[in-house]
Design a protein around this motif. Structure first.
Motif, PDB file in Angstrom:
ATOM      1  N   UNK A 107     -16.979   0.102 -34.047  1.00 32.38           N
ATOM      2  CA  UNK A 107     -15.627   0.498 -33.693  1.00 32.38           C
ATOM      3  C   UNK A 107     -14.604  -0.513 -34.180  1.00 32.38           C
ATOM      4  N   UNK A 108     -13.421  -0.021 -34.508  1.00 33.41           N
ATOM      5  CA  UNK A 108     -12.321  -0.891 -34.908  1.00 33.41           C
ATOM      6  C   UNK A 108     -11.002  -0.216 -34.559  1.00 33.41           C
ATOM      7  N   UNK A 109      -9.949  -1.007 -34.448  1.00 35.62           N
ATOM      8  CA  UNK A 109      -8.625  -0.466 -34.167  1.00 35.62           C
ATOM      9  C   UNK A 109      -8.149   0.351 -35.371  1.00 35.62           C
ATOM     10  N   UNK A 110      -7.603   1.507 -35.111  1.00 38.22           N
ATOM     11  CA  UNK A 110      -7.114   2.380 -36.176  1.00 38.22           C
ATOM     12  C   UNK A 110      -6.045   1.668 -36.996  1.00 38.22           C
ATOM     13  N   UNK A 111      -6.159   1.741 -38.295  1.00 37.29           N
ATOM     14  CA  UNK A 111      -5.147   1.199 -39.194  1.00 37.29           C
ATOM     15  C   UNK A 111      -4.107   2.272 -39.475  1.00 37.29           C
ATOM     16  N   UNK A 112      -2.855   1.907 -39.301  1.00 40.02           N
ATOM     17  CA  UNK A 112      -1.767   2.859 -39.528  1.00 40.02           C
ATOM     18  C   UNK A 112      -1.420   2.875 -41.009  1.00 40.02           C
ATOM     19  N   UNK A 113      -1.475   4.045 -41.619  1.00 43.74           N
ATOM     20  CA  UNK A 113      -1.056   4.190 -43.013  1.00 43.74           C
ATOM     21  C   UNK A 113      -0.147   5.400 -43.146  1.00 43.74           C
ATOM     22  N   UNK A 114       0.379   5.596 -44.335  1.00 46.52           N
ATOM     23  CA  UNK A 114       1.360   6.651 -44.564  1.00 46.52           C
ATOM     24  C   UNK A 114       0.766   8.043 -44.320  1.00 46.52           C
ATOM     25  N   UNK A 115      -0.489   8.243 -44.690  1.00 55.71           N
ATOM     26  CA  UNK A 115      -1.113   9.548 -44.509  1.00 55.71           C
ATOM     27  C   UNK A 115      -1.206   9.910 -43.032  1.00 55.71           C
ATOM     28  N   UNK A 116      -1.624   8.940 -42.214  1.00 53.56           N
ATOM     29  CA  UNK A 116      -1.719   9.171 -40.771  1.00 53.56           C
ATOM     30  C   UNK A 116      -0.346   9.483 -40.190  1.00 53.56           C
TER      31      UNK A 116
ATOM     32  N   UNK B 207      -5.052  -6.177 -33.236  1.00 52.53           N
ATOM     33  CA  UNK B 207      -4.277  -5.627 -34.351  1.00 52.53           C
ATOM     34  C   UNK B 207      -5.039  -4.542 -35.117  1.00 52.53           C
ATOM     35  N   UNK B 208      -4.345  -3.743 -35.914  1.00 48.50           N
ATOM     36  CA  UNK B 208      -5.006  -2.728 -36.736  1.00 48.50           C
ATOM     37  C   UNK B 208      -6.112  -3.333 -37.596  1.00 48.50           C
ATOM     38  N   UNK B 209      -7.258  -2.648 -37.613  1.00 53.36           N
ATOM     39  CA  UNK B 209      -8.394  -3.121 -38.383  1.00 53.36           C
ATOM     40  C   UNK B 209      -9.311  -4.052 -37.623  1.00 53.36           C
ATOM     41  N   UNK B 210      -8.883  -4.535 -36.453  1.00 57.31           N
ATOM     42  CA  UNK B 210      -9.690  -5.459 -35.662  1.00 57.31           C
ATOM     43  C   UNK B 210     -10.986  -4.795 -35.210  1.00 57.31           C
ATOM     44  N   UNK B 211     -12.111  -5.477 -35.434  1.00 56.40           N
ATOM     45  CA  UNK B 211     -13.392  -4.967 -34.951  1.00 56.40           C
ATOM     46  C   UNK B 211     -13.420  -5.031 -33.431  1.00 56.40           C
TER      47      UNK B 211
END
Length: 215
Positions: free
Chosen positions: A72-81, A30-34
């Motif tokens: 490294x971590x999974x990219x977190x999806x946010x509004x800016x991205x 998931x997003x944020x996962x190391x």
């Protein structure tokens, strides 16, 4: 992900790359996962070297974030991205489709993607990205294709996040059929406008629900 001890050396990095990408896009990672190299290597039955190379590639495509302190971590999806990715897509994809139609490109592959079984998020995401690429790949501008190709992984990550908020793939499939019908009929302006509206509608719905703040 799954174990595949004994993968041929030449294909090992590709195997690791696709395994990690699929796990990100289906939510297993998931997003944020190391993303710990040793853990991924053990899970996949490989050494840390192909894992390290795969993570570098995924960082380049925007699915993975690299930090000198946190790793490294999974990219977190946010509004800016999402805003950045969809802003470029809405500017370029409809125009690329319009040009492809004017050049009488074939959209047979786009039609094939509409018949693929939709059994999980990873396969849905793959079919979705294949459909969109099939629309713009015949535009006749290699640079335009390269730029849009470079956004595909990030767009897929946003799409899966959006489906987690609101599973609208049935509505999107209907929109895909309408876009393709216009393209196959040579209606370049209509197809481009339907595509722009399709991208805009999804972006408006998802961005509103995503966390705000750049990560």
């Amino acid at each position: 992900m799954y174990d595949r001890v004994g993968a041929p050396p030449a294909s090992r990095t590709d195997f690791v790359l696709e395994s990690i990408k699929e796990a990100i896009l289906n939510g297993t990672l998931p997003p944020g996962q190391a993303l710990v190299e040793s853990e991924l290597a053990t899970s996949l039955g490989v050494s840390k070297t192909p894992v390290r190379e795969a993570l570098k590639t995924l960082a380049g495509s925007g699915l993975v974030m690299m930090s000198p302190y946190k790793g490294a971590s999974v990219r977190t999806v946010d509004a800016a991205m999402a805003n950045s990715v969809y802003d470029v897509r809405m500017l370029m994809e409809p125009e690329a489709l319009r040009r492809a139609i004017m050049l009488k490109a074939s959209f047979s592959h786009a039609r094939e993607t509409l018949t693929q079984p939709r059994t999980d998020l990873a396969k849905l995401s793959l079919a979705n990205r294949s459909f969109h690429r099939a629309l713009y790949v015949g535009c006749g501008n290699p640079l335009m294709i390269s730029i849009l190709d470079g956004l595909r992984d990030q767009a897929a990550l946003i799409t899966v996040a959006g489906w987690g908020i609101c599973p609208t793939w049935d509505d999107e499939a209907a929109e895909h059929h309408a876009i393709l019908a216009a393209a196959e009929q040579g209606k370049s302006d209509l197809a481009a406008e339907l595509l722009r509206s399709h991208i805009q509608t999804f972006a408006d719905r998802v961005i509103e629900e995503l966390p705000h703040g750049i990560r």
